[in-house]
Design a protein around this motif. Sequence first.
Motif, mmCIF file in Angstrom:
data_model
loop_
_atom_site.group_PDB
_atom_site.id
_atom_site.type_symbol
_atom_site.label_atom_id
_atom_site.label_comp_id
_atom_site.label_asym_id
_atom_site.label_seq_id
_atom_site.Cartn_x
_atom_site.Cartn_y
_atom_site.Cartn_z
ATOM 1 N N CYS A 272 -8.808 17.705 -19.611
ATOM 2 C CA CYS A 272 -9.101 17.063 -18.329
ATOM 3 C C CYS A 272 -9.051 15.546 -18.481
ATOM 4 N N CYS B 55 -9.582 13.383 -15.943
ATOM 5 C CA CYS B 55 -10.277 12.683 -14.852
ATOM 6 C C CYS B 55 -11.107 11.538 -15.422
ATOM 7 N N CYS C 293 -14.537 12.461 -16.996
ATOM 8 C CA CYS C 293 -14.459 13.027 -18.356
ATOM 9 C C CYS C 293 -14.107 11.941 -19.366
ATOM 10 N N ARG D 66 -23.686 17.031 -16.182
ATOM 11 C CA ARG D 66 -23.174 16.920 -17.553
ATOM 12 C C ARG D 66 -24.369 16.908 -18.502
HETATM 13 ZN ZN LIG Z 1 -12.696 15.952 -15.967
#
Ligand SMILES: [Zn+2]
Length: 135
Positions: free
Chosen positions: A29, A31, A34, A73
């Motif tokens: 990922c 993004c 992240c 998270r």
């Molecule tokens: Zn992500």
Amino acid sequence: MSETIYRGSCLCQGIQYEIHGAIGDLVECHCQRCRKANGSAYAVNAPIRVADFKILQGEHLLKKYQSTATTQRCFCSECGSPIISVKAETPDLYRLRIGTLDTPLQQKPTMHIFAASKAEWDDICDALPQYAERP
Ligand SMILES: [Zn+2]
Ligand SMILES: [Zn+2]
């Protein structure tokens, strides 16, 4: 029936966990959340069943950060290792941060997601499918 058991831990070893079951598709990922959470080009995450995940040690060290309205998270408050994320849309699954595994894993990454928001300095050099956001 034999059961696969995976073990993992954070950088300081304060958190130790086991997974009694399968690890789903590995996803890279890209993004921005992240990238920031990992301090890296991308995160490698895979779904696991909540019921399969057992913290053997250090549950009190696991800190939760509400990253978006629906995503938490969870990371080690001592060393900062990201361990899992929890999404409200999929309450039966955690997204495991694969880099914390200690047990060797036979699986390979299967795709890139949020490729449209990858770091401009990062080149994706493999032939895996790339999705602008999610497939
Ligand atoms: Zn992500
Ligand atoms: Zn730690």
